[in-house]
Design a protein around this motif. Structure first.
Motif, short mmCIF file in Angstrom:
data_model
loop_
_atom_site.label_atom_id
_atom_site.label_comp_id
_atom_site.label_asym_id
_atom_site.label_seq_id
_atom_site.Cartn_x
_atom_site.Cartn_y
_atom_site.Cartn_z
N SER A 1 -1.60 -13.39 16.34
CA SER A 1 -1.54 -12.06 15.73
C SER A 1 -2.34 -12.06 14.43
O SER A 1 -2.89 -13.09 14.02
N ARG A 2 -2.39 -10.93 13.77
CA ARG A 2 -3.00 -10.86 12.44
C ARG A 2 -2.16 -11.66 11.46
O ARG A 2 -0.96 -11.87 11.67
N ARG A 3 -2.76 -12.10 10.39
CA ARG A 3 -2.04 -12.87 9.37
C ARG A 3 -1.48 -11.91 8.33
O ARG A 3 -2.20 -11.08 7.80
N ALA A 4 -0.21 -12.04 8.06
CA ALA A 4 0.47 -11.21 7.06
C ALA A 4 0.74 -12.02 5.81
O ALA A 4 1.16 -13.19 5.89
N THR A 5 0.49 -11.40 4.66
CA THR A 5 0.71 -12.06 3.37
C THR A 5 2.00 -11.52 2.76
O THR A 5 2.24 -10.32 2.74
N ILE A 6 2.82 -12.44 2.24
CA ILE A 6 4.09 -12.07 1.61
C ILE A 6 4.02 -12.47 0.15
O ILE A 6 3.70 -13.61 -0.19
N ASN A 7 4.29 -11.47 -0.71
CA ASN A 7 4.28 -11.71 -2.16
C ASN A 7 5.59 -11.23 -2.76
O ASN A 7 6.28 -10.36 -2.20
N VAL A 8 5.90 -11.77 -3.92
CA VAL A 8 7.07 -11.33 -4.67
C VAL A 8 6.63 -10.17 -5.57
O VAL A 8 5.71 -10.31 -6.37
N ALA A 9 7.28 -9.04 -5.42
CA ALA A 9 6.93 -7.87 -6.23
C ALA A 9 7.50 -8.03 -7.64
O ALA A 9 8.64 -8.49 -7.82
N TYR A 10 6.70 -7.62 -8.63
CA TYR A 10 7.17 -7.69 -10.01
C TYR A 10 6.43 -6.66 -10.85
O TYR A 10 5.37 -6.16 -10.46
N LEU A 11 6.95 -6.36 -12.01
CA LEU A 11 6.32 -5.50 -12.99
C LEU A 11 6.76 -5.98 -14.37
O LEU A 11 7.96 -5.99 -14.68
N ARG A 12 5.80 -6.41 -15.18
CA ARG A 12 6.12 -6.93 -16.52
C ARG A 12 6.77 -5.85 -17.37
O ARG A 12 6.64 -4.65 -17.10
N LYS A 13 7.43 -6.27 -18.42
CA LYS A 13 8.20 -5.33 -19.25
C LYS A 13 7.35 -4.57 -20.25
O LYS A 13 7.69 -3.45 -20.63
N SER A 14 6.27 -5.15 -20.72
CA SER A 14 5.53 -4.56 -21.83
C SER A 14 4.22 -3.94 -21.36
O SER A 14 3.47 -4.56 -20.58
N PHE A 15 3.95 -2.73 -21.87
CA PHE A 15 2.67 -2.08 -21.60
C PHE A 15 1.57 -2.82 -22.36
O PHE A 15 1.75 -3.25 -23.50
N LYS A 16 0.43 -2.93 -21.73
CA LYS A 16 -0.71 -3.54 -22.42
C LYS A 16 -1.26 -2.62 -23.50
O LYS A 16 -1.77 -3.08 -24.51
N ARG A 17 -1.15 -1.32 -23.28
CA ARG A 17 -1.58 -0.36 -24.29
C ARG A 17 -0.72 0.90 -24.12
O ARG A 17 -0.59 1.41 -23.01
N GLU A 18 -0.15 1.37 -25.22
CA GLU A 18 0.71 2.54 -25.18
C GLU A 18 0.04 3.71 -25.91
O GLU A 18 -0.77 3.51 -26.81
N PRO B 1 1.72 -2.28 -17.58
CA PRO B 1 1.97 -3.73 -17.52
C PRO B 1 1.38 -4.32 -16.25
O PRO B 1 1.12 -3.62 -15.27
N ALA B 2 1.20 -5.64 -16.28
CA ALA B 2 0.76 -6.33 -15.07
C ALA B 2 1.86 -6.26 -14.03
O ALA B 2 3.05 -6.31 -14.35
N GLY B 3 1.46 -6.13 -12.78
CA GLY B 3 2.44 -6.05 -11.71
C GLY B 3 1.81 -6.26 -10.36
O GLY B 3 0.60 -6.21 -10.20
N GLN C 1 5.12 2.42 -12.38
CA GLN C 1 6.13 2.06 -11.38
C GLN C 1 5.48 1.43 -10.16
O GLN C 1 4.35 1.73 -9.81
N ASN C 2 6.22 0.49 -9.57
CA ASN C 2 5.90 -0.01 -8.24
C ASN C 2 7.23 -0.28 -7.55
O ASN C 2 8.30 0.16 -8.03
N ILE C 3 7.22 -1.00 -6.43
CA ILE C 3 8.46 -1.21 -5.70
C ILE C 3 9.44 -2.11 -6.45
O ILE C 3 10.62 -2.17 -6.10
N ALA C 4 8.94 -2.80 -7.48
CA ALA C 4 9.83 -3.69 -8.24
C ALA C 4 10.67 -2.94 -9.26
O ALA C 4 11.87 -3.16 -9.36
N ARG C 5 10.04 -2.02 -10.00
CA ARG C 5 10.78 -1.26 -11.01
C ARG C 5 9.95 -0.12 -11.57
O ARG C 5 8.79 0.07 -11.18
N ARG C 6 10.54 0.61 -12.53
CA ARG C 6 9.90 1.77 -13.17
C ARG C 6 10.07 1.62 -14.67
O ARG C 6 11.18 1.40 -15.16
N LEU C 7 8.95 1.75 -15.43
CA LEU C 7 8.99 1.57 -16.89
C LEU C 7 8.42 2.82 -17.57
O LEU C 7 7.57 3.52 -17.02
N ILE C 8 8.89 3.05 -18.81
CA ILE C 8 8.45 4.18 -19.62
C ILE C 8 7.98 3.66 -20.97
O ILE C 8 8.63 2.81 -21.59
#
Length: 433
Positions: free
Chosen positions: A158-175, A194-196, A245-252
């Protein structure tokens, strides 16, 4: 494995005792696999029992390579929740998952098999992958899984599926930070999320409400996440917040205030005033106001002067003055004489005053001037009467002459009539006689 060569072997009518070594050797020759790899793979193949050929192994419907109709998809593990990978293929005798180069054991699979009305074997398998499985793997290509399927005609992947751990850093790089912008200008409220993983989606709030850029043509969210207002209006002022926001969390982010100011603008110049001098050189003025538009929200006041002056000259007023009196007129029948003057020395100009007093003067004639004038008038009157009388007399004489002439004519005609009548009577008498 050699490029362009499909690793499949037909096993129909082959004795079970030598089929495995034959398949392994053929795989080594055609596909380049080591004997150990081929044997390891074949160890998991469930061969049918004696006497079961008609049930599955030698059914013509199953003598084709497996085709996947459900393949594992790229996915993310959120927090500590395990994910499930699933694949389905037909015709298939067995399906197994291979993750990071290792074939998983049969007990790690959840398998569902069924045979359709055409005798085709359908197999569906599922596995669970945990966060620990992914985090403990340090391969450069990331954690991956693919599905292997076998049938009597061979195997496919079959096709190859990639599995990653979803995350979103706490701090914005620029606000975003508080910003002031002039009305009708372009302003950018910066934001770098933030990186995510997966990449976060950026959204914006104004005064706590979500901004729908699809309904606001003047608002654009850049590829980095900044909010661009192409033509700022007074109504755009408010408190702006960047979100990610992504599937890991939502930040303001922190809230930033946007102040929209209006610089003052001059109105048109007014009309010039009248000259402030009533006679000679003076000054006239005109004004304008800083009201188009009025400065708002700390906007700059108008630059320049609100008052403009200009030199002017006003013609001095000239008051009228009388000329000298004219000579006295001759004495009138009522024994009075007159004299005149005019207000033209000079005449009034530029708002000057007219002359005061009368322009006509009258006085009684002296006694001698009045008697001489009266006698002359009497003489003149007598002469005029005489002429009138002579005229009337001539007219009467003419009238009398005409009347006499008419009477004479009438009498003459009467006489001629009488003579004619007597002759006629005599003629008649003679005729009778």
């Amino acid at each position: 494995m050699r490029s362009g060569v499909r690793c499949s072997v037909r096993r129909e009518n082959m004795p079970h005792s030598w089929i495995i070594p034959f398949v392994a050797l053929l795989g080594f020759i055609l596909c380049g696999d080591t004997l150990a790899e081929t044997a390891e793979t074949l160890d998991f193949l469930p061969f049918p029992e004696e006497g079961a050929e008609n049930a599955y192994s030698f059914s013509e419907a199953n003598m084709r390579l497996p085709v996947f109709y459900v393949e594992p998809e790229d996915t993310f593990i959120v927090k500590n929740s395990a994910i499930t990978l699933t694949c389905s293929a037909a015709p298939a005798s067995q399906l197994l998952f291979k993750c990071n180069g290792n074939v998983l054991k049969d007990k790690q699979h959840t398998t569902l098999e069924n045979i359709d009305n055409d005798g085709v074997q359908h197999v569906t398998v599922s596995i669970e992958v945990s966060r620990n499985d992914v985090e403990e793997y340090f391969g450069l290509d990331g954690y991956w899984c693919e599905c292997l399927a076998w049938s009597l005609a061979g195997s496919t992947k079959s096709r190859r599926a990639t599995i990653n751990v979803a995350y979103l850093r706490k701090s914005f790089k620029r606000e975003p930070f508080p910003t002031e912008a002039e009305v009708d200008s372009t302003v950018e409220l910066q934001c770098l999320p933030p990186a995510g993983n997966p990449l976060p989606e950026v959204f914006w709030l104004k005064d706590g409400d979500l901004i729908d850029v699809a309904r606001e043509p003047s608002l654009i969210i850049s590829s980095e996440g900044s909010l661009i207002i192409s033509q700022v209006r007074l109504s755009d002022a408010g408190n702006f917040t960047c979100g990610a926001q992504n599937i890991a969390r939502r930040l303001i982010s922190e809230t930033a205030e946007l102040i929209v100011f209006v610089n003052g603008g001059w109105s048109s110049w007014g009309q010039w005033s009248g000259c402030n001098s009533k006679c000679g050189r003076g000054v006239q003025r005109r004004t304008r106001t800083c009201t188009e538009p009025v400065a708002l929200n700390g906007g700059r006041q108008c630059r320049g002067d609100a008052l403009q002056k200009s030199d002017c000259t006003t013609m001095c007023p000239v008051n009228g003055a009388w000329t000298m009196w004219s000579s006295w007129s001759t004495c009138s029948p009522d024994c009075r004489q007159h004299r005149r003057r005019t207000c033209t020395n000079p005449g009034p100009a530029n708002g000057g005053k007219s002359c005061r007093g009368e322009d006509l003067s009258t006085q009684n004639c002296t006694a001698d001037l009045c008697r001489e004038h009266t006698e002359a008038i009497v003489f003149d009157n007598n002469g005029k009467d005489l002429i009138l009388y002579i005229g009337l007399g001539a007219a009467v004489l003419v009238f009398i002459a005409v009347v006499v002439l008419i009477i004479c004519c009438l009498r003459r005609k009467a006489r001629q009539g009488e003579y004619t009548g007597s002759e006629h009577r005599d003629l008649l008498t003679s005729s009778v006689a």
